[in-house]
Design an enzyme around this catalytic site. Sequence first.
Site, PDB file in Angstrom:
ATOM      1  N   ASP A 297     -32.144  -8.962 -61.709  1.00  0.00           N
ATOM      2  CA  ASP A 297     -32.403  -8.035 -62.878  1.00  0.00           C
ATOM      3  C   ASP A 297     -31.704  -6.580 -62.582  1.00  0.00           C
ATOM      4  OD1 ASP A 297     -33.715  -9.766 -64.577  1.00  0.00           O
ATOM      5  OD2 ASP A 297     -35.030  -8.104 -65.377  1.00  0.00           O
TER       6      ASP A 297
ATOM      7  N   TYR B 101     -44.471 -17.507 -56.781  1.00  0.00           N
ATOM      8  CA  TYR B 101     -44.581 -18.253 -58.065  1.00  0.00           C
ATOM      9  C   TYR B 101     -45.412 -19.218 -57.964  1.00  0.00           C
ATOM     10  CZ  TYR B 101     -41.160 -15.177 -60.287  1.00  0.00           C
ATOM     11  OH  TYR B 101     -40.286 -14.132 -60.964  1.00  0.00           O
TER      12      TYR B 101
ATOM     13  N   LYS C  87     -38.102  -9.272 -45.889  1.00  0.00           N
ATOM     14  CA  LYS C  87     -38.809  -8.183 -45.539  1.00  0.00           C
ATOM     15  C   LYS C  87     -39.457  -8.683 -44.179  1.00  0.00           C
ATOM     16  CE  LYS C  87     -41.041  -4.208 -46.626  1.00  0.00           C
ATOM     17  NZ  LYS C  87     -40.153  -2.890 -46.473  1.00  0.00           N
TER      18      LYS C  87
ATOM     19  N   ASP D 262     -36.006 -12.546 -58.188  1.00  0.00           N
ATOM     20  CA  ASP D 262     -36.275 -12.253 -59.632  1.00  0.00           C
ATOM     21  C   ASP D 262     -35.886 -10.659 -59.895  1.00  0.00           C
ATOM     22  OD1 ASP D 262     -37.198 -12.513 -62.361  1.00  0.00           O
ATOM     23  OD2 ASP D 262     -38.995 -11.575 -61.629  1.00  0.00           O
TER      24      ASP D 262
ATOM     25  N   ASP E 116     -35.978  -3.784 -49.505  1.00  0.00           N
ATOM     26  CA  ASP E 116     -36.030  -2.360 -50.139  1.00  0.00           C
ATOM     27  C   ASP E 116     -34.655  -1.868 -50.214  1.00  0.00           C
ATOM     28  OD1 ASP E 116     -36.670  -2.170 -47.472  1.00  0.00           O
ATOM     29  OD2 ASP E 116     -37.913  -0.846 -47.490  1.00  0.00           O
TER      30      ASP E 116
END
Length: 368
Positions: free
Chosen positions: A261, A143, A200, A257, A233
Site C-alpha cells: 500500500d 494471516y 525484522k 500487505d 521499518d
Amino acid sequence: MANCKICLLPGDGIGPEIIAEGCKVLDAVGAKRGMTFAYTEALIGGCAIDACGTALPQETLDAANVSDAVLLAAVGGPKWDTTDPDAPRPEQGLLGIRKALGLYTNLRPVQIFSALADASTLKPEIVDGVDMMIVRELTGGLYFGKRERFYNEEGAGTNGAAGQRAYDTLEYREYEIERIARQAFEAARKRRNKVTSVDKANVLETSRMWREIVHRVHDEEYPEAELEDLLVDNAAMQLINRPADFDVVMTENMFGDILSDEAAQITGSLGMLASASLGDGVALYEPSHGSAPDIAGRGVANPLAQILSVEMMLRYSFNRGDAADDIRRAVTAVLDEGWRTGDIKDADTPADHVVGTAKMGDLVVERL
Ligand code: IPM
Ligand code: MG
C-alpha cells in the site's frame, strides 16, 4: 490456447462495474490476437455472504478450479464490517481462495505512467524512474497462523481481574520461504536482477530464519543476483526516500500487505495498480485497490487496474506477452491523450476528458 476458460469473481462495490471493462478489453485483444474466452461467474465476498452465508461458497472454488485463470475485482463494504470473530467477513473469501488455490506468490508491480507522473505526493525527481515489483508471500505468516480470543478470562484484565486475551501466530516453514525466494529471484532475473529482502531479523525468529534461507537460495541458485536485506521499518522509510533504487522487493505476508500500500501511494494512483497471485495451478488476477463502496453503482470508478490485471493474466497464465503488450500500449496511449477518470484527474484535466468507467474501457478498446 485457443479457448481460455476464465472464472469471473466480480465481488462487491465497484467490482461488477470494473470487471465488465476487463472482459471488454480481454475480448477485444483476443479478437486481434486469435484468442477466445469463455466466462463463468461466481460469488465471493459480501455478495456471497448475502446469498449463501459464507464468503467463499464451495461452488466458487469448484468454478475457479476448473478454469484456466481467475479474474477478481474486489470484495468488502461497510455492510459486512464487524469485529465479531464468529460473523462471516468478505475478506475471508479472498484469504480462503488464496489458500485453497495455493497462491503463495503475490506480484504487485509499481510503475509510473509518465502521463500521471504529477499524481504522486512525492517530488517528481524522487519518483522519476520508479519501477519495482513487490513479491509478497501470500499463504503463510500471521494471516494463516493459529489465532484465538478468550473472553472474561481470569488474569487477563486490569490487576489480574477477568478480561479478554487474544493472540495471532506468525509461523513459516523452510519450504515456504525457499519457494517465495525462488520466485523473487526469477522475477529479478527478467528485470534489473536486484532483490531487496525485507524482514525484522533484529527481533523476530521467523525473520532470522527467513534471512538465512533467502541467502542460501541466493548463494546456491542465484549467485549472480544482487541481494540486500532491509529491516521492515527501514524499508518503509527507504521506499519513499529512494523508491527508484528498488527492483524486486520480497517479503512475508503481513509486511508485504503494508509495504505494497505504501508503494502504491508512490505512484499517487492506486486505481492504476494490478496484481497477480500465482501458485502451482490456476492463478488469480485482481486490482490492488478495494471495492470503493462510496462510489459503487455510479459508473465513475477507474477500471484501469482491472484492465492491467487482465494484462498480467495474459502474460503469466497464457504466456501471451504480445497481447499483454497491446493492452499496456493502449492504456498508455489513452492516458497520453489526456483521458482521466475522477480519481486520476487534476486541475489541468479539461472537463470533456473526465470519463466514466465504461467510456474508459471503450477508449482502451479503441486504442487496441
Ligand atoms: C490486500 C488486501 C487484503 C490483504 C485484505 C482485503 C484481506 O489488503 O490484498 O492487500 O490484507 O491481503
Ligand atoms: Mg492490502
